[in-house]
Write a protein that holds these residues in place. Structure first.
Motif, PDB file in Angstrom:
ATOM      1  N   ARG A  19      -1.957   5.295  -1.360  1.00 16.07           N
ATOM      2  CA  ARG A  19      -2.737   5.923  -0.289  1.00 16.07           C
ATOM      3  C   ARG A  19      -3.160   7.330  -0.686  1.00 16.07           C
ATOM      4  O   ARG A  19      -4.284   7.761  -0.398  1.00 16.07           O
ATOM      5  N   LEU A  32      -7.060  -0.213   1.527  1.00 16.03           N
ATOM      6  CA  LEU A  32      -7.058   1.098   0.872  1.00 16.03           C
ATOM      7  C   LEU A  32      -8.460   1.533   0.425  1.00 16.03           C
ATOM      8  O   LEU A  32      -8.596   2.383  -0.456  1.00 16.03           O
ATOM      9  N   GLN A  64      -6.089   7.294  -3.006  1.00 12.83           N
ATOM     10  CA  GLN A  64      -7.330   6.966  -2.300  1.00 12.83           C
ATOM     11  C   GLN A  64      -7.712   8.022  -1.263  1.00 12.83           C
ATOM     12  O   GLN A  64      -8.706   7.862  -0.555  1.00 12.83           O
ATOM     13  N   THR A 102       0.859  -1.187   0.000  1.00  9.97           N
ATOM     14  CA  THR A 102       0.000   0.000   0.000  1.00  9.97           C
ATOM     15  C   THR A 102       0.894   1.235   0.000  1.00  9.97           C
ATOM     16  O   THR A 102       1.030   1.925   1.012  1.00  9.97           O
TER      17      THR A 102
END
Length: 298
Positions: free
Chosen positions: A123, A290, A126, A118
């Protein structure tokens, strides 16, 4: 008549009090029987692999308030091999290492494997960011690490929340839980139940403190005087949380929980093996972790 937010806040406080009373009597295997908790509904074998349609998620009862990251979007952000941390398969020889590999290492490396996947860029796409003190007043209300009396510890890592959107603040939380217990299929560990309730209780009681200096002052004095500030979520029913639970021998599972109709509803996945890196469902766990927040229909 109290609002649903107030009622749910009271229910979560009561559940947390009960769970703390259980702490000294948790069996060595770490599992707890929650059938006596009338305010809890526990759903096992929930399918986390088919949550890509936001409308379908919201149509469930209660609604699933998370939408996993699209696989195509995740694949745009590969892991930099230079930054990827070491991962040992369960049967990999570690005799040449300076330090022996202990049980907690097998748990922690699952978390770091998913964390590495991730990436910061994923990140950012998102709109998720880390929940840290003193910027977030969440930590004035929650301690996401406890012991099992004299029977070990559990802790959490990688707590994230959605960025605010045009002034709207989302109550959603996602994080990793690490416990050096071996989990059983369709059963729940004390750590998993405690983390869910503690996180939701903390969110329900979180305060709105606009001033940076006031947040720093509250952080320095362990929250004394926080009652002078209003609740951050004063009109919220669900307080949704998402957990990546990393357990022994080298496995993980997913949880989503929310309040609904005066009950805490916990959805739990099957156990997934992370014993061999090449076969581990890393992308699934990364995509779910996420997730973007979904807002329930009115």
């Amino acid at each position: 008549m109290p609002s649903s937010t107030t009622r749910n806040r009271v229910i979560l406080e009561g559940l947390f009090k009960t769970i703390l009373e259980w702490r000294k009597n948790v069996p060595k295997d770490g599992h707890v029987n929650i059938r006596s908790l009338k305010d809890v509904e526990h759903v096992v074998q929930f399918d986390f692999e088919n949550l890509d349609n936001a409308e379908s998620n919201l149509a469930l009862v209660p609604p699933v308030l998370f939408k996993p990251m699209d696989l195509a979007d995740l694949e745009k952000h590969p892991v930099d091999p230079e930054l990827a941390r070491e991962f040992l398969d369960i049967d990999q020889d570690d005799s040449n290492r300076d330090f022996p590999i202990g049980p907690i290492h097998h748990v922690r490396q699952i978390s770091t494997l998913i964390e590495d996947r991730t990436t910061r860029e994923a990140r950012s796409q998102q709109n998720l960011y880390s929940v840290e003190a003193p910027e977030s007043t969440f930590w004035l209300e929650a301690i996401l690490a406890y012991n099992y009396s004299n029977n070990g510890w559990w802790t959490t890592e990688c707590l994230v929340e959605p960025c605010s959107d045009n002034g709207k603040v989302y109550p959603h939380l996602a994080f990793h839980l690490l416990d050096n217990k071996e989990a059983w299929e369709d059963a729940i560990l004390y750590s998993e139940l405690c983390a869910i309730v503690e996180a939701m209780k903390g969110r329900a009681n979180q305060r709105l403190v606009d001033s940076e200096s006031a947040r720093e002052e509250l952080d320095e004095c362990d929250g004394r005087g926080k009652e002078a500030h209003p609740y951050l979520f004063d009109n919220e029913e669900h307080f949704p949380v998402l957990i990546v639970s990393c357990v022994l021998p080298q496995h993980a599972r997913l949880f989503m929980a929310c309040m609904s109709q005066r009950k805490l509803v916990i959805r739990q996945s099957k156990l997934y093996s992370f014993e061999w890196k090449d076969e581990a469902p890393v992308d699934l766990f990364a995509r779910v972790y996420l997730s973007k927040p979904l807002v329930p229909r009115i």
